[in-house]
Motif scaffolding. Structure first.
Motif, PDB file in Angstrom:
ATOM      1  N   ALA A   1       0.842  -1.193   0.000  1.00 29.49           N
ATOM      2  CA  ALA A   1       0.000   0.000   0.000  1.00 29.49           C
ATOM      3  C   ALA A   1       0.877   1.244   0.000  1.00 29.49           C
ATOM      4  CB  ALA A   1      -0.910   0.006   1.226  1.00 29.49           C
ATOM      5  N   SER A   2       0.255   2.361  -0.339  1.00 36.19           N
ATOM      6  CA  SER A   2       0.965   3.643  -0.252  1.00 36.19           C
ATOM      7  C   SER A   2      -0.033   4.777  -0.079  1.00 36.19           C
ATOM      8  CB  SER A   2       1.823   3.891  -1.500  1.00 36.19           C
ATOM      9  OG  SER A   2       1.014   4.177  -2.621  1.00 36.19           O
ATOM     10  N   GLN A   3       0.464   5.826   0.542  1.00 37.25           N
ATOM     11  CA  GLN A   3      -0.234   7.110   0.617  1.00 37.25           C
ATOM     12  C   GLN A   3       0.765   8.153   0.160  1.00 37.25           C
ATOM     13  OE1 GLN A   3      -1.661   7.720   4.620  1.00 37.25           O
ATOM     14  NE2 GLN A   3      -3.666   6.949   4.049  1.00 37.25           N
ATOM     15  N   LEU A   4       0.303   9.031  -0.696  1.00 36.75           N
ATOM     16  CA  LEU A   4       1.189   9.992  -1.336  1.00 36.75           C
ATOM     17  C   LEU A   4       0.552  11.367  -1.300  1.00 36.75           C
ATOM     18  CD1 LEU A   4       3.732  10.368  -3.188  1.00 36.75           C
ATOM     19  CD2 LEU A   4       2.242   9.796  -5.099  1.00 36.75           C
ATOM     20  N   MET A   5       1.313  12.361  -0.893  1.00 37.22           N
ATOM     21  CA  MET A   5       0.789  13.721  -0.852  1.00 37.22           C
ATOM     22  C   MET A   5       0.948  14.384  -2.219  1.00 37.22           C
ATOM     23  SD  MET A   5       1.570  15.084   3.027  1.00 37.22           S
ATOM     24  CE  MET A   5       2.927  16.046   2.507  1.00 37.22           C
ATOM     25  N   GLU A   6       0.390  13.744  -3.219  1.00 38.57           N
ATOM     26  CA  GLU A   6       0.337  14.239  -4.593  1.00 38.57           C
ATOM     27  C   GLU A   6      -0.935  13.703  -5.220  1.00 38.57           C
ATOM     28  OE1 GLU A   6       3.687  13.394  -7.136  1.00 38.57           O
ATOM     29  OE2 GLU A   6       5.108  13.728  -5.522  1.00 38.57           O
ATOM     30  N   ASN A   7      -1.327  14.277  -6.313  1.00 33.00           N
ATOM     31  CA  ASN A   7      -2.497  13.797  -7.043  1.00 33.00           C
ATOM     32  C   ASN A   7      -1.999  12.982  -8.233  1.00 33.00           C
ATOM     33  OD1 ASN A   7      -5.028  13.365  -8.004  1.00 33.00           O
ATOM     34  ND2 ASN A   7      -5.405  15.471  -8.632  1.00 33.00           N
ATOM     35  N   ASP A   8      -1.460  11.786  -7.953  1.00 31.36           N
ATOM     36  CA  ASP A   8      -0.860  10.963  -8.989  1.00 31.36           C
ATOM     37  C   ASP A   8      -1.116   9.481  -8.696  1.00 31.36           C
ATOM     38  OD1 ASP A   8       0.677   9.731 -10.918  1.00 31.36           O
ATOM     39  OD2 ASP A   8       2.416  11.036 -10.627  1.00 31.36           O
ATOM     40  N   PRO A   9      -2.255   8.942  -9.153  1.00 30.71           N
ATOM     41  CA  PRO A   9      -2.573   7.543  -8.847  1.00 30.71           C
ATOM     42  C   PRO A   9      -1.592   6.535  -9.447  1.00 30.71           C
ATOM     43  CG  PRO A   9      -4.268   8.537 -10.252  1.00 30.71           C
ATOM     44  CD  PRO A   9      -3.306   9.613  -9.891  1.00 30.71           C
ATOM     45  N   ASP A  10      -1.005   6.826 -10.603  1.00 31.57           N
ATOM     46  CA  ASP A  10      -0.046   5.896 -11.203  1.00 31.57           C
ATOM     47  C   ASP A  10       1.223   5.784 -10.362  1.00 31.57           C
ATOM     48  OD1 ASP A  10      -1.758   5.403 -13.349  1.00 31.57           O
ATOM     49  OD2 ASP A  10      -0.922   7.061 -14.528  1.00 31.57           O
ATOM     50  N   PHE A  11       1.682   6.902  -9.852  1.00 28.85           N
ATOM     51  CA  PHE A  11       2.869   6.903  -8.997  1.00 28.85           C
ATOM     52  C   PHE A  11       2.565   6.211  -7.672  1.00 28.85           C
ATOM     53  CE2 PHE A  11       6.182   9.531  -6.552  1.00 28.85           C
ATOM     54  CZ  PHE A  11       7.197   8.644  -6.859  1.00 28.85           C
ATOM     55  N   ALA A  12       1.395   6.465  -7.113  1.00 31.68           N
ATOM     56  CA  ALA A  12       0.997   5.800  -5.867  1.00 31.68           C
ATOM     57  C   ALA A  12       0.927   4.288  -6.061  1.00 31.68           C
ATOM     58  CB  ALA A  12      -0.339   6.348  -5.377  1.00 31.68           C
ATOM     59  N   LEU A  13       0.442   3.855  -7.215  1.00 33.40           N
ATOM     60  CA  LEU A  13       0.388   2.418  -7.524  1.00 33.40           C
ATOM     61  C   LEU A  13       1.799   1.838  -7.581  1.00 33.40           C
ATOM     62  CD1 LEU A  13      -1.056  -0.184  -8.380  1.00 33.40           C
ATOM     63  CD2 LEU A  13      -1.004   0.678 -10.731  1.00 33.40           C
ATOM     64  N   ALA A  14       2.710   2.525  -8.234  1.00 34.63           N
ATOM     65  CA  ALA A  14       4.092   2.052  -8.325  1.00 34.63           C
ATOM     66  C   ALA A  14       4.729   1.954  -6.938  1.00 34.63           C
ATOM     67  CB  ALA A  14       4.908   2.983  -9.225  1.00 34.63           C
ATOM     68  N   LEU A  15       4.432   2.919  -6.080  1.00 30.32           N
ATOM     69  CA  LEU A  15       4.961   2.889  -4.715  1.00 30.32           C
ATOM     70  C   LEU A  15       4.378   1.720  -3.928  1.00 30.32           C
ATOM     71  CD1 LEU A  15       4.855   6.714  -3.940  1.00 30.32           C
ATOM     72  CD2 LEU A  15       6.905   5.316  -4.287  1.00 30.32           C
ATOM     73  N   ALA A  16       3.095   1.423  -4.140  1.00 26.86           N
ATOM     74  CA  ALA A  16       2.466   0.291  -3.460  1.00 26.86           C
ATOM     75  C   ALA A  16       3.077  -1.029  -3.928  1.00 26.86           C
ATOM     76  CB  ALA A  16       0.954   0.302  -3.704  1.00 26.86           C
ATOM     77  N   VAL A  17       3.386  -1.128  -5.207  1.00 24.78           N
ATOM     78  CA  VAL A  17       4.044  -2.324  -5.742  1.00 24.78           C
ATOM     79  C   VAL A  17       5.417  -2.486  -5.092  1.00 24.78           C
ATOM     80  CG1 VAL A  17       5.127  -3.297  -7.814  1.00 24.78           C
ATOM     81  CG2 VAL A  17       2.790  -2.403  -7.928  1.00 24.78           C
ATOM     82  N   CYS A  18       6.174  -1.407  -5.023  1.00 27.23           N
ATOM     83  CA  CYS A  18       7.498  -1.463  -4.387  1.00 27.23           C
ATOM     84  C   CYS A  18       7.382  -1.832  -2.908  1.00 27.23           C
ATOM     85  CB  CYS A  18       8.227  -0.124  -4.550  1.00 27.23           C
ATOM     86  SG  CYS A  18       8.731   0.222  -6.244  1.00 27.23           S
ATOM     87  N   ASP A  19       6.347  -1.323  -2.262  1.00 24.25           N
ATOM     88  CA  ASP A  19       6.102  -1.659  -0.857  1.00 24.25           C
ATOM     89  C   ASP A  19       5.856  -3.154  -0.695  1.00 24.25           C
ATOM     90  OD1 ASP A  19       5.401  -0.885   1.997  1.00 24.25           O
ATOM     91  OD2 ASP A  19       3.498  -1.778   1.349  1.00 24.25           O
ATOM     92  N   ALA A  20       5.028  -3.735  -1.543  1.00 21.91           N
ATOM     93  CA  ALA A  20       4.741  -5.173  -1.471  1.00 21.91           C
ATOM     94  C   ALA A  20       5.999  -5.992  -1.734  1.00 21.91           C
ATOM     95  CB  ALA A  20       3.644  -5.544  -2.472  1.00 21.91           C
ATOM     96  N   ILE A  21       6.761  -5.593  -2.726  1.00 22.55           N
ATOM     97  CA  ILE A  21       7.978  -6.331  -3.079  1.00 22.55           C
ATOM     98  C   ILE A  21       8.986  -6.294  -1.933  1.00 22.55           C
ATOM     99  CG2 ILE A  21      10.006  -6.276  -4.603  1.00 22.55           C
ATOM    100  CD1 ILE A  21       8.031  -5.471  -6.871  1.00 22.55           C
ATOM    101  N   MET A  22       9.165  -5.141  -1.327  1.00 22.37           N
ATOM    102  CA  MET A  22      10.115  -5.021  -0.225  1.00 22.37           C
ATOM    103  C   MET A  22       9.604  -5.708   1.044  1.00 22.37           C
ATOM    104  SD  MET A  22      12.998  -3.693  -0.886  1.00 22.37           S
ATOM    105  CE  MET A  22      13.528  -3.454   0.792  1.00 22.37           C
ATOM    106  N   ALA A  23       8.344  -5.515   1.356  1.00 27.50           N
ATOM    107  CA  ALA A  23       7.792  -6.055   2.602  1.00 27.50           C
ATOM    108  C   ALA A  23       7.857  -7.574   2.640  1.00 27.50           C
ATOM    109  CB  ALA A  23       6.362  -5.584   2.780  1.00 27.50           C
ATOM    110  N   HIS A  24       7.732  -8.205   1.477  1.00 28.33           N
ATOM    111  CA  HIS A  24       7.704  -9.665   1.423  1.00 28.33           C
ATOM    112  C   HIS A  24       8.962 -10.256   0.785  1.00 28.33           C
ATOM    113  CE1 HIS A  24       3.568  -9.443   2.765  1.00 28.33           C
ATOM    114  NE2 HIS A  24       3.373  -8.515   1.840  1.00 28.33           N
ATOM    115  N   GLN A  25       9.960  -9.388   0.543  1.00 30.54           N
ATOM    116  CA  GLN A  25      11.232  -9.812  -0.051  1.00 30.54           C
ATOM    117  C   GLN A  25      11.020 -10.664  -1.303  1.00 30.54           C
ATOM    118  OE1 GLN A  25      14.592  -8.843   1.112  1.00 30.54           O
ATOM    119  NE2 GLN A  25      13.030  -7.331   1.570  1.00 30.54           N
ATOM    120  N   LEU A  26      10.196 -10.141  -2.199  1.00 25.84           N
ATOM    121  CA  LEU A  26       9.886 -10.822  -3.454  1.00 25.84           C
ATOM    122  C   LEU A  26      11.020 -10.610  -4.447  1.00 25.84           C
ATOM    123  CD1 LEU A  26       6.137  -9.764  -3.737  1.00 25.84           C
ATOM    124  CD2 LEU A  26       7.069 -11.903  -2.843  1.00 25.84           C
ATOM    125  N   PRO A  27      11.034 -11.375  -5.540  1.00 27.11           N
ATOM    126  CA  PRO A  27      12.059 -11.144  -6.567  1.00 27.11           C
ATOM    127  C   PRO A  27      12.032  -9.681  -7.037  1.00 27.11           C
ATOM    128  CG  PRO A  27      10.883 -13.187  -7.014  1.00 27.11           C
ATOM    129  CD  PRO A  27      10.178 -12.521  -5.865  1.00 27.11           C
TER     130      PRO A  27
END
Length: 155
Positions: free
Chosen positions: A83-109
């Motif tokens: 997940a992510s919360q971003l102080m910008e009006n940019d849903p695509d960037f927030a989605l990318a941050l949420a993906v990075c969060d999931a990858i890091m949190a679960h140590q995915l490839p």
């Protein structure tokens, strides 16, 4: 390499241009199924503060806010949330941050690549903080000197 606290990941990743983080997230999720736990929501949020005398809440103003919550699923149907919360009006960037969060949190490839971006971002933010501190130190006013001058003038 040590992993910084999760609370610093978004700040570190937002030190980079949006396109770098979005391209990395897109590359890393090519073999994953992405589903939304909550669709990207953009809007305004009130910024609450507390006054120093009466400790009553007041609102300084509105800030743009985008939030998203996702799940990544692999071929074995295992789910990994981000997940992510971003102080910008940019849903695509927030989605990318949420993906990075999931990858890091679960140590995915791909977590090594995200960690590299996070560490680079932390370095950029540390440098920015040093510059801001130096500017703040140069603009600091010593009011005790002013009161001393007033005391000398009254003598």
């Amino acid at each position: 390499m040590t992993i910084p606290p999760r609370s610093s990941w978004i700040r570190a990743l937002t030190a980079h241009p949006n396109t770098i983080v979005q391209d990395l997230a897109e590359k890393l999720t090519q073999n994953w199924q992405l589903t939304y736990q909550s669709l990207p929501q953009t809007g305004l949020s009130l910024l609450p503060l507390e006054d120093g005398v009466f400790h009553q809440p007041y609102y300084l103003g509105e800030i743009p806010l985008t939030q998203v919550s996702i799940e990544l699923k692999n071929d074995q149907n295992q789910s990994f949330a981000g997940a992510s919360q971003l102080m910008e009006n940019d849903p695509d960037f927030a989605l990318a941050l949420a993906v990075c969060d999931a990858i890091m949190a679960h140590q995915l490839p791909g977590s090594e690549e995200v960690l590299k971006l996070i560490n680079q971002g932390l370095e950029k933010r540390a440098l920015e903080d040093q510059i801001k501190s130096a500017i703040l130190a140069k603009t600091k006013v010593n009011f005790s000197l002013l009161s001393q001058e007033e005391a000398d003038a009254n003598d």
